[in-house]
Design a protein around this motif. Structure first.
Motif, mmCIF file in Angstrom:
data_model
loop_
_atom_site.group_PDB
_atom_site.id
_atom_site.type_symbol
_atom_site.label_atom_id
_atom_site.label_comp_id
_atom_site.label_asym_id
_atom_site.label_seq_id
_atom_site.Cartn_x
_atom_site.Cartn_y
_atom_site.Cartn_z
ATOM 1 N N ILE A 132 0.810 -1.218 0.000
ATOM 2 C CA ILE A 132 0.000 0.000 0.000
ATOM 3 C C ILE A 132 0.840 1.264 0.000
ATOM 4 C CG2 ILE A 132 -1.872 1.254 1.160
ATOM 5 C CD1 ILE A 132 -2.473 -1.474 2.569
ATOM 6 N N ILE A 133 1.837 1.343 0.903
ATOM 7 C CA ILE A 133 2.559 2.609 1.009
ATOM 8 C C ILE A 133 4.071 2.538 1.005
ATOM 9 C CG2 ILE A 133 0.742 4.004 2.076
ATOM 10 C CD1 ILE A 133 1.932 3.410 4.801
ATOM 11 N N ASN A 134 4.687 1.407 1.373
ATOM 12 C CA ASN A 134 6.132 1.525 1.477
ATOM 13 C C ASN A 134 6.971 0.503 0.711
ATOM 14 O OD1 ASN A 134 5.550 -0.460 3.368
ATOM 15 N ND2 ASN A 134 5.859 0.898 5.096
ATOM 16 N N HIS A 135 6.386 -0.087 -0.306
ATOM 17 C CA HIS A 135 7.194 -0.869 -1.253
ATOM 18 C C HIS A 135 6.575 -0.730 -2.642
ATOM 19 C CE1 HIS A 135 10.219 -3.534 -2.607
ATOM 20 N NE2 HIS A 135 9.534 -4.655 -2.569
ATOM 21 N N MET A 136 5.285 -1.004 -2.716
ATOM 22 C CA MET A 136 4.523 -0.722 -3.926
ATOM 23 C C MET A 136 3.573 0.414 -3.578
ATOM 24 S SD MET A 136 2.247 -3.260 -6.334
ATOM 25 C CE MET A 136 0.858 -3.518 -5.229
ATOM 26 N N VAL A 137 3.390 1.335 -4.500
ATOM 27 C CA VAL A 137 2.558 2.510 -4.235
ATOM 28 C C VAL A 137 1.426 2.567 -5.252
ATOM 29 C CG1 VAL A 137 2.556 5.039 -4.183
ATOM 30 C CG2 VAL A 137 4.508 3.775 -3.263
ATOM 31 N N ASP A 138 0.219 2.795 -4.760
ATOM 32 C CA ASP A 138 -0.948 2.992 -5.612
ATOM 33 C C ASP A 138 -1.065 4.497 -5.864
ATOM 34 O OD1 ASP A 138 -3.552 3.641 -6.484
ATOM 35 O OD2 ASP A 138 -4.430 1.913 -5.458
ATOM 36 N N PRO A 139 -0.730 4.959 -7.086
ATOM 37 C CA PRO A 139 -0.725 6.403 -7.348
ATOM 38 C C PRO A 139 -2.072 7.078 -7.100
ATOM 39 C CG PRO A 139 0.438 5.258 -9.093
ATOM 40 C CD PRO A 139 -0.231 4.201 -8.240
ATOM 41 N N GLU A 140 -3.169 6.424 -7.469
ATOM 42 C CA GLU A 140 -4.487 7.039 -7.292
ATOM 43 C C GLU A 140 -4.808 7.220 -5.803
ATOM 44 O OE1 GLU A 140 -9.047 5.904 -8.372
ATOM 45 O OE2 GLU A 140 -7.525 5.429 -9.880
ATOM 46 N N LEU A 141 -4.579 6.182 -5.014
ATOM 47 C CA LEU A 141 -4.811 6.260 -3.570
ATOM 48 C C LEU A 141 -3.878 7.305 -2.941
ATOM 49 C CD1 LEU A 141 -6.317 5.022 -1.097
ATOM 50 C CD2 LEU A 141 -4.389 3.435 -0.888
ATOM 51 N N THR A 142 -2.632 7.331 -3.396
ATOM 52 C CA THR A 142 -1.655 8.273 -2.847
ATOM 53 C C THR A 142 -2.022 9.716 -3.201
ATOM 54 O OG1 THR A 142 0.006 6.532 -3.016
ATOM 55 C CG2 THR A 142 0.820 8.748 -2.622
ATOM 56 N N MET A 143 -2.574 9.942 -4.397
ATOM 57 C CA MET A 143 -3.055 11.286 -4.757
ATOM 58 C C MET A 143 -4.200 11.700 -3.831
ATOM 59 S SD MET A 143 -1.276 12.904 -7.010
ATOM 60 C CE MET A 143 -2.399 14.298 -7.096
ATOM 61 N N GLU A 144 -5.075 10.750 -3.502
ATOM 62 C CA GLU A 144 -6.171 11.062 -2.579
ATOM 63 C C GLU A 144 -5.630 11.451 -1.209
ATOM 64 O OE1 GLU A 144 -9.672 8.578 -2.373
ATOM 65 O OE2 GLU A 144 -9.249 7.782 -4.376
ATOM 66 N N MET A 145 -4.578 10.766 -0.758
ATOM 67 C CA MET A 145 -3.949 11.115 0.520
ATOM 68 C C MET A 145 -3.435 12.557 0.458
ATOM 69 S SD MET A 145 -1.604 7.786 1.242
ATOM 70 C CE MET A 145 -2.267 6.117 1.093
ATOM 71 N N GLY A 146 -2.755 12.887 -0.629
ATOM 72 C CA GLY A 146 -2.206 14.231 -0.790
ATOM 73 C C GLY A 146 -3.290 15.291 -0.783
ATOM 74 N N ARG A 147 -4.397 15.004 -1.473
ATOM 75 C CA ARG A 147 -5.514 15.965 -1.480
ATOM 76 C C ARG A 147 -6.095 16.144 -0.083
ATOM 77 N NH1 ARG A 147 -6.280 13.833 -6.835
ATOM 78 N NH2 ARG A 147 -7.531 12.089 -6.084
ATOM 79 N N GLU A 148 -6.197 15.046 0.668
ATOM 80 C CA GLU A 148 -6.740 15.115 2.026
ATOM 81 C C GLU A 148 -5.829 15.927 2.946
ATOM 82 O OE1 GLU A 148 -9.282 14.697 5.197
ATOM 83 O OE2 GLU A 148 -9.708 14.155 3.106
ATOM 84 N N PHE A 149 -4.521 15.654 2.927
ATOM 85 C CA PHE A 149 -3.598 16.432 3.761
ATOM 86 C C PHE A 149 -3.613 17.903 3.362
ATOM 87 C CE2 PHE A 149 -1.039 12.342 4.403
ATOM 88 C CZ PHE A 149 -1.465 12.164 5.712
ATOM 89 N N ALA A 150 -3.613 18.179 2.054
ATOM 90 C CA ALA A 150 -3.624 19.561 1.574
ATOM 91 C C ALA A 150 -4.880 20.286 2.056
ATOM 92 C CB ALA A 150 -3.521 19.602 0.053
ATOM 93 N N ALA A 151 -6.015 19.592 2.039
ATOM 94 C CA ALA A 151 -7.268 20.198 2.493
ATOM 95 C C ALA A 151 -7.226 20.488 3.998
ATOM 96 C CB ALA A 151 -8.451 19.284 2.160
ATOM 97 N N ARG A 152 -6.681 19.556 4.763
ATOM 98 C CA ARG A 152 -6.645 19.738 6.221
ATOM 99 C C ARG A 152 -5.745 20.896 6.649
ATOM 100 N NH1 ARG A 152 -6.871 13.845 9.257
ATOM 101 N NH2 ARG A 152 -8.414 12.883 7.885
ATOM 102 N N PHE A 153 -4.716 21.179 5.842
ATOM 103 C CA PHE A 153 -3.757 22.235 6.213
ATOM 104 C C PHE A 153 -3.812 23.426 5.252
ATOM 105 C CE2 PHE A 153 -1.993 18.444 8.282
ATOM 106 C CZ PHE A 153 -1.647 18.935 9.533
#
Length: 190
Positions: free
Chosen positions: A26-47
């Motif tokens: 999921i996060i630290n060997h293989m990365v799902d770009p779509e899921l990871t973009m959603e994480m980035g959008r969520e953090f950006a929104a919170r801050f």
């Protein structure tokens, strides 16, 4: 977003022990770009209201989520590099940090040209357990004179002290998912 992440953690990670969760798929060997973009959008929104000038993380597992957050915010990403030995570099901030999962001590460094007292930084990381690496990078941020606006964590193991001790020291910590227990090989979310 959080429910999707919880589902993926339940489906694709494995409990190694009551302290260790393997999330390689999921996060630290293989990365799902779509899921990871959603994480980035969520953090950006919170801050979003924090006038962030840079996103910081520690190599290497924190980079994907930190990169997508920086991309959404439209600011540079700076990652602390891990070094096997401490090189007395006068142009870098260095801290020695133990790694809970790697079972060893490494040095992390950030070039002084990339963090200054003019910066407002958001620290993004993949996992917080005991918080040793996080505290090391926070010391570097403090020494640079930059303002730490907060920390975003993909997965907080809330049964370990890292997130709690950072909050108690006055740092805003936002976790996408909080895991309360890995006892008996079961993942229990908060």
């Amino acid at each position: 977003m959080m429910e999707k992440l919880k589902t993926r953690i339940l489906q694709e990670s494995s409990v190694v022990s009551s302290d260790v969760l393997r999330m390689d798929a999921i996060i630290n060997h293989m990365v799902d770009p779509e899921l990871t973009m959603e994480m980035g959008r969520e953090f950006a929104a919170r801050f979003a209201e924090q006038s962030i000038t840079k996103v910081v993380t520690v190599e290497s597992s924190g980079i994907p989520a930190a990169f997508t957050t920086a991309y959404v915010l439209g600011v540079p990403l700076v990652f602390a590099r891990r070094k096997k030995t401490l090189i007395a570099d006068p142009d870098a901030y260095c801290e020695r940090v133990p790694s809970f999962t790697k079972g060893m001590v490494t040095d992390i460094m950030v070039s002084k040209q990339f963090l200054t007292s003019d910066d407002r930084v958001l620290f993004i990381d993949d996992i917080i357990a005991n918080g040793d690496a996080a505290r090391g990078l926070i010391k570097i941020i403090e020494r640079s004179g930059a303002a730490l606006v907060g920390m975003g964590v993909v997965v907080e193991k809330s049964f370990q002290a890292g997130g709690r001790t950072l909050r108690e020291s006055g740092i805003r910590v936002e976790s996408l998912v909080r895991i309360a227990s890995l006892e008996g090989g079961e993942i229990t979310f908060e």
